[in-house]
Design a protein around this motif. Structure first.
Motif, PDB file in Angstrom:
ATOM      1  N   ASN A  14      25.023 -58.704  10.913  1.00 40.89           N
ATOM      2  CA  ASN A  14      24.398 -57.720  11.796  1.00 40.89           C
ATOM      3  C   ASN A  14      25.274 -56.483  11.940  1.00 40.89           C
ATOM      4  N   ARG A  17      24.320 -54.123   9.159  1.00 41.00           N
ATOM      5  CA  ARG A  17      22.926 -53.718   9.359  1.00 41.00           C
ATOM      6  C   ARG A  17      22.817 -52.715  10.506  1.00 41.00           C
ATOM      7  N   ASN A  18      23.583 -52.905  11.555  1.00 45.75           N
ATOM      8  CA  ASN A  18      23.510 -52.008  12.710  1.00 45.75           C
ATOM      9  C   ASN A  18      24.005 -50.605  12.388  1.00 45.75           C
ATOM     10  N   THR A  20      23.167 -48.921   9.877  1.00 47.94           N
ATOM     11  CA  THR A  20      22.041 -48.180   9.309  1.00 47.94           C
ATOM     12  C   THR A  20      20.806 -48.222  10.209  1.00 47.94           C
ATOM     13  N   ARG A  21      20.904 -48.924  11.330  1.00 50.06           N
ATOM     14  CA  ARG A  21      19.737 -49.148  12.181  1.00 50.06           C
ATOM     15  C   ARG A  21      19.143 -47.839  12.709  1.00 50.06           C
ATOM     16  N   ARG A  22      19.995 -46.926  13.143  1.00 55.01           N
ATOM     17  CA  ARG A  22      19.494 -45.685  13.731  1.00 55.01           C
ATOM     18  C   ARG A  22      18.686 -44.885  12.716  1.00 55.01           C
ATOM     19  N   SER A  24      17.101 -46.097  10.105  1.00 56.08           N
ATOM     20  CA  SER A  24      15.864 -46.825   9.824  1.00 56.08           C
ATOM     21  C   SER A  24      14.826 -46.585  10.909  1.00 56.08           C
ATOM     22  N   ILE A  25      15.255 -46.613  12.166  1.00 54.22           N
ATOM     23  CA  ILE A  25      14.323 -46.395  13.274  1.00 54.22           C
ATOM     24  C   ILE A  25      13.767 -44.980  13.217  1.00 54.22           C
ATOM     25  N   TYR A  50      20.052 -50.082   4.076  1.00 57.52           N
ATOM     26  CA  TYR A  50      20.757 -51.369   4.064  1.00 57.52           C
ATOM     27  C   TYR A  50      19.984 -52.286   3.132  1.00 57.52           C
ATOM     28  N   GLU A  52      18.646 -55.282   1.600  1.00 51.16           N
ATOM     29  CA  GLU A  52      18.404 -56.651   2.038  1.00 51.16           C
ATOM     30  C   GLU A  52      17.711 -57.460   0.940  1.00 51.16           C
TER      31      GLU A  52
END
Length: 353
Positions: A14, A17-18, A20-22, A24-25, A50, A52
């Motif tokens: 995680n 992944r976190n 790149t989270r911003r 992606s959102i 990210y 996957e």
């Protein structure tokens, strides 16, 4: 700046992944909430991705139907023994109890460009009919329907990868199952039946092939973790071949493999306690020397301790004594006659007589 940044980790975490989270959102909101901006951002797709496991499947599908013949012949067939694309099944999630694929459905339910690909699936695939309304529907495309013509219709392998990635990001595409033939399997298998090493090889090299010619930065954390030693020897040369002579892309990767390090001609570094040091003269070294440069012992402490006593007897000039011969006999029974320490011992016996 590169057009794309791929972030790859050879496991699940995680933390990465976190990072790149911003992004992606933000991109999902652009696709879902502001149709006027979709056209501006769509071709760029996710600039920070990210990478996957479901993306590995996208890459694999595109390699199977690629318009680049050398990919299928030299890479899939020769290196991996994969041929004979059988089918691809898409699991699509419905946003609500409404036929999303219906021409009468509001266009805002699915972003226009994504809806075009979903319509292609609906028109060309065989659907597993649900008995009642279900939040997910499954469509299967056969090779004659999912051919290189599809890639041309949606622009390129890169464009179709972006399409599939965006469908996944917006939660419309939940999974994809790919069936194909493999020489050593003797029957039709699925992508999930491949070994972790095979999946990793497809994911890393395949993405570089699909994005060849596009300025892309690949950040790879242990991309050789599951690779067979023979593939580790070839890892750097595979990356160089995929990137090509024009070098539109760049790869920065972390490895713990002494075999990979032994094939690095330049740009090799050691990271220790938050600091980075250049590694010199790693190319062509054997695995043991590479381990030493990486700060790791060549063999287990137990093994070193067992041989240390025997080698110290030799250094004291007792290499041909009955006690030394008895010690050597015990070591040969435990480690076999071909252990490299015996070659060192024989050389020392001649020297310390």
């Amino acid at each position: 700046m590169p057009e794309h940044v791929f972030v790859y980790y050879a496991g699940t975490t995680n933390r990465i992944r976190n990072l790149t989270r911003r992004t992606s959102i933000l991109y999902r909101r652009l696709l879902m909430e502001d149709p006027s901006q979709t056209e501006l951002y769509y071709d760029v797709a996710q600039p920070l991705l990210y990478y996957e496991p479901i993306h590995y499947k996208f890459v694999f599908l595109l390699l199977l139907v690629s318009t680049l013949p050398e990919i299928k012949k030299d890479y899939l067939e020769k290196d991996l023994g994969i041929f004979g694309f059988e089918s691809a099944s898409f699991t699509i999630k419905e946003p609500r109890p409404l036929n999303t694929f219906s021409k009468d459905a509001p266009s805002k339910i699915v972003p226009p460009k994504l809806n075009g690909f979903l319509e292609f699936i609906r028109e060309n695939a065989e659907e597993r009919k649900p008995t009642t309304w279900a939040p997910r529907r499954r469509f299967t495309l056969l090779p004659e329907k999912f051919s290189p013509n599809v890639i041309r219709e949606f622009g390129s392998e890169t464009g179709l990868f972006q399409m599939l990635s965006s469908l996944h990001l917006t939660h419309y595409l939940k999974d994809i199952e790919i069936r194909f033939q493999k020489k050593d399997a003797g029957t039709v298998i699925e992508f999930d039946d491949l070994s972790d090493g095979e999946k990793q090889k497809i994911a890393v090299r395949g993405a570089m092939e699909i994005f060849r010619g596009i300025e892309t930065l690949f950040l790879l954390d242990e991309p050789d973790t599951f690779a067979h030693p023979r593939w580790q020897w070839d890892f750097i040369s595979d990356i160089q071949e995929a990137i090509g002579e024009k070098k539109f892309s760049q790869a920065i990767f972390i490895t713990h493999s002494p075999l990979v390090l032994s094939t690095a001609k330049e740009n090799a570094f050691l990271m220790e306690e938050g600091k980075i040091y250049p590694l010199q003269e790693t190319f062509g070294q054997d695995a043991n020397m590479s381990l030493t440069k990486m700060g790791s012992p060549e063999q287990l402490d137990e093994v070193e301790e067992d041989f240390r006593h025997y080698l110290s007897m030799i250094q004291e000039g007792q290499g041909e004594s009955d006690m030394a011969k008895e010690e050597r006999s015990k070591l040969e029974q435990k480690y076999g006659l071909n252990h490299p320490e015996f070659a060192k011992a024989d050389m020392w016996i001649s020297f310390y007589k």
